[in-house]
Design an enzyme around this catalytic site. Structure first.
Site, PDB file in Angstrom:
ATOM      1  N   LYS A 167     100.013  89.521  88.340  1.00  0.00           N
ATOM      2  CA  LYS A 167      99.412  88.679  89.375  1.00  0.00           C
ATOM      3  C   LYS A 167      98.857  89.506  90.524  1.00  0.00           C
ATOM      4  O   LYS A 167      97.848  89.137  91.115  1.00  0.00           O
ATOM      5  CB  LYS A 167     100.453  87.691  89.940  1.00  0.00           C
ATOM      6  CG  LYS A 167     100.722  86.481  89.061  1.00  0.00           C
ATOM      7  CD  LYS A 167     101.486  85.437  89.858  1.00  0.00           C
ATOM      8  CE  LYS A 167     101.878  84.243  89.013  1.00  0.00           C
ATOM      9  NZ  LYS A 167     102.654  83.255  89.778  1.00  0.00           N
ATOM     10  N   LYS A 196      97.697  77.834  83.721  1.00  0.00           N
ATOM     11  CA  LYS A 196      97.215  76.836  84.666  1.00  0.00           C
ATOM     12  C   LYS A 196      96.090  77.371  85.528  1.00  0.00           C
ATOM     13  O   LYS A 196      95.300  76.616  86.072  1.00  0.00           O
ATOM     14  CB  LYS A 196      98.352  76.468  85.625  1.00  0.00           C
ATOM     15  CG  LYS A 196      99.398  75.572  85.062  1.00  0.00           C
ATOM     16  CD  LYS A 196     100.092  74.902  86.242  1.00  0.00           C
ATOM     17  CE  LYS A 196     101.539  74.630  85.996  1.00  0.00           C
ATOM     18  NZ  LYS A 196     102.411  75.423  86.860  1.00  0.00           N
ATOM     19  N   LYS A 246      97.956  84.046  77.094  1.00  0.00           N
ATOM     20  CA  LYS A 246      98.753  82.843  77.301  1.00  0.00           C
ATOM     21  C   LYS A 246      97.910  81.716  77.904  1.00  0.00           C
ATOM     22  O   LYS A 246      97.073  81.977  78.779  1.00  0.00           O
ATOM     23  CB  LYS A 246      99.891  83.237  78.261  1.00  0.00           C
ATOM     24  CG  LYS A 246     100.762  82.101  78.734  1.00  0.00           C
ATOM     25  CD  LYS A 246     101.804  82.602  79.724  1.00  0.00           C
ATOM     26  CE  LYS A 246     101.598  81.966  81.093  1.00  0.00           C
ATOM     27  NZ  LYS A 246     102.777  81.828  81.928  1.00  0.00           N
TER      28      LYS A 246
HETATM   29  P1  AMP Z   1     103.981  77.749  85.058  1.00  0.00           P
HETATM   30  O1  AMP Z   1     102.806  77.069  84.442  1.00  0.00           O
HETATM   31  O2  AMP Z   1     103.852  79.230  85.046  1.00  0.00           O
HETATM   32  O3  AMP Z   1     104.412  77.166  86.361  1.00  0.00           O
HETATM   33  O4  AMP Z   1     105.205  77.480  84.052  1.00  0.00           O
HETATM   34  C1  AMP Z   1     105.949  76.299  83.987  1.00  0.00           C
HETATM   35  C2  AMP Z   1     106.803  76.311  82.732  1.00  0.00           C
HETATM   36  O5  AMP Z   1     105.971  76.212  81.576  1.00  0.00           O
HETATM   37  C3  AMP Z   1     107.637  77.570  82.530  1.00  0.00           C
HETATM   38  O6  AMP Z   1     108.856  77.242  81.908  1.00  0.00           O
HETATM   39  C4  AMP Z   1     106.784  78.405  81.648  1.00  0.00           C
HETATM   40  O7  AMP Z   1     107.509  79.344  80.916  1.00  0.00           O
HETATM   41  C5  AMP Z   1     106.159  77.356  80.756  1.00  0.00           C
HETATM   42  N1  AMP Z   1     104.840  77.788  80.303  1.00  0.00           N
HETATM   43  C6  AMP Z   1     103.765  78.085  81.062  1.00  0.00           C
HETATM   44  N2  AMP Z   1     102.703  78.444  80.305  1.00  0.00           N
HETATM   45  C7  AMP Z   1     103.124  78.381  79.018  1.00  0.00           C
HETATM   46  C8  AMP Z   1     102.505  78.624  77.764  1.00  0.00           C
HETATM   47  N3  AMP Z   1     101.235  79.002  77.656  1.00  0.00           N
HETATM   48  N4  AMP Z   1     103.244  78.451  76.649  1.00  0.00           N
HETATM   49  C9  AMP Z   1     104.516  78.054  76.726  1.00  0.00           C
HETATM   50  N5  AMP Z   1     105.171  77.793  77.884  1.00  0.00           N
HETATM   51  C10 AMP Z   1     104.499  77.957  79.016  1.00  0.00           C
END
Ligand code: AMP
Ligand code: TRP
Length: 332
Positions: A116, A200, A197
């Protein structure tokens, strides 16, 4: 500390960007599936979101949107406290105490920080300190289990190191948490680039499948997903990352076995695979979108949910903070 009681589960999602199918498969479905077995605390981690710049009005809206999505995806307030991190002051207070026992080198090693920080023009102290706030989130609630996607495992491991260090320095204070990583759906990749990956923060059209996307947008993104020219249906993450990603999404949503899926798609083209994936994704998201719209029609509803959630967890967090302060010599 949770003896004779249901085990405690804690997890959180940042209210930045829109929730996508990776968040759903990597996190929320697993929370929903097991919620009745545990005592759950699910947080909307707004203090984590502001480690990178956010538009205040948009952030305020995203916090409510995420809370509504938690409920629309099936979290039940009977088993889950749902609340906003900044509404419980103990999160910030414990972070400071933990900062003072966490070596800087531990934070500089975190891969998410390294990734990041290269993307930011100016890096906030908060971005580096992010994992310590996450540790505070987890250990304030005597958490036994932390269900997260694979990308967060390193942060939960760091939390464990902090617990070990704190308990060694000041005596038994915090429960040692365990990360729980799902087997399928743990790492959903971008449809436009199946080597990265699904995230968001990507602004690329056709990168992610957002939970609130209308059916035609979902279908279009899936039909345009990057595959390869091998024309072969196989679960081969290395050789065919695009096809593997689509098959994994399909598998996670249908809960079918690899053999079942392979025989279903054998001898058929990628167009057919994409069509089937689109149908399953749309079929899964339609009822969620309907529940979301129903609840969003009454803005007072979500305010009450968030107030109830914070009121429910605050005494637990305040108690653990107090014990930590006492063990450090700050309180009697
Ligand atoms: P974030 O979007 O980084 O706030 O992640 C929120 C939750 O979703 C966390 O538990 C992450 O590990 C999971 N997560 C985020 N992106 C992915 C992805 N591409 N595949 C699987 N899990 C994800
Ligand atoms: N850092 C996590 C993510 O981006 C969100 C998060 C914050 C979290 N605090 C947490 C997850 C505590 C689990 C437990 O996905």
């Amino acid at each position: 500390m949770n003896d004779n009681k249901k085990k405690r589960v804690f997890s959180g999602i940042q209210p930045s960007g829109r929730l996508h199918i990776g968040n759903y498969l990597g996190a929320i479905t697993n929370w929903v599936a097991e919620q009745h077995q545990y005592d759950n605390v699910f947080c909307i981690v707004d203090l984590h979101a502001i480690t990178v710049p956010q538009d205040p009005q948009e952030l305020y809206h995203k916090i409510r949107e995420l809370a509504l999505l938690y409920l629309a995806c099936g979290l039940d307030q009977k088993d889950c406290a749902i609340f906003v991190q900044s509404h419980v002051a103990a999160h910030s207070e414990l972070t400071w105490l933990l900062n003072c026992v966490t070596p800087l080198g531990w934070l500089e090693r975190m891969t998410q920080y390294k990734d990041k920080s290269v993307k930011q023009e100016s890096i906030s102290t908060g971005l580096l300190d992010y994992p310590v706030l996450m540790a505070a989130d987890i250990i304030l609630y005597d958490t036994d289990m932390v269900p997260v996607g694979e990308d967060q495992k390193q942060h939960v491991e760091l939390t464990r190191d902090i617990v070990l260090r704190f308990n060694n320095l000041f005596g038994e204070t915090f429960v040692m948490p365990e990360p729980i990583i799902p087997k399928t759906g743990a790492r959903v990749k971008g449809l436009d680039d199946p080597t990265a990956k699904m995230s968001k923060s990507s602004t690329n059209q056709g990168h992610a499948l957002y939970l609130l996307d209308p059916p035609d947008v979902l279908r279009k993104s899936i039909m345009r997903a990057t595959t390869d020219s091998l024309n072969k249906i196989a679960f081969d993450a290395e050789g065919q990352p695009g096809v593997f990603n689509l098959l994994s999404i399909y598998q996670a949503l249908t809960k079918k076995s690899e053999t079942e899926i392979l025989s279903e798609f054998e001898g058929k083209g990628y167009g057919n695979l994409k069509k089937q994936v689109a149908e399953v994704v749309i079929g899964t998201l339609e009822p969620i979108q309907k529940r979301y719209a129903d609840m969003a029609a009454d803005p007072a509803y979500i305010e009450q949910v968030l107030k109830d959630g914070a009121d429910r967890v605050r005494p637990i967090a305040d108690h653990r903070l107090y014990v930590a302060q006492k063990h450090m010599g700050l309180r009697k």
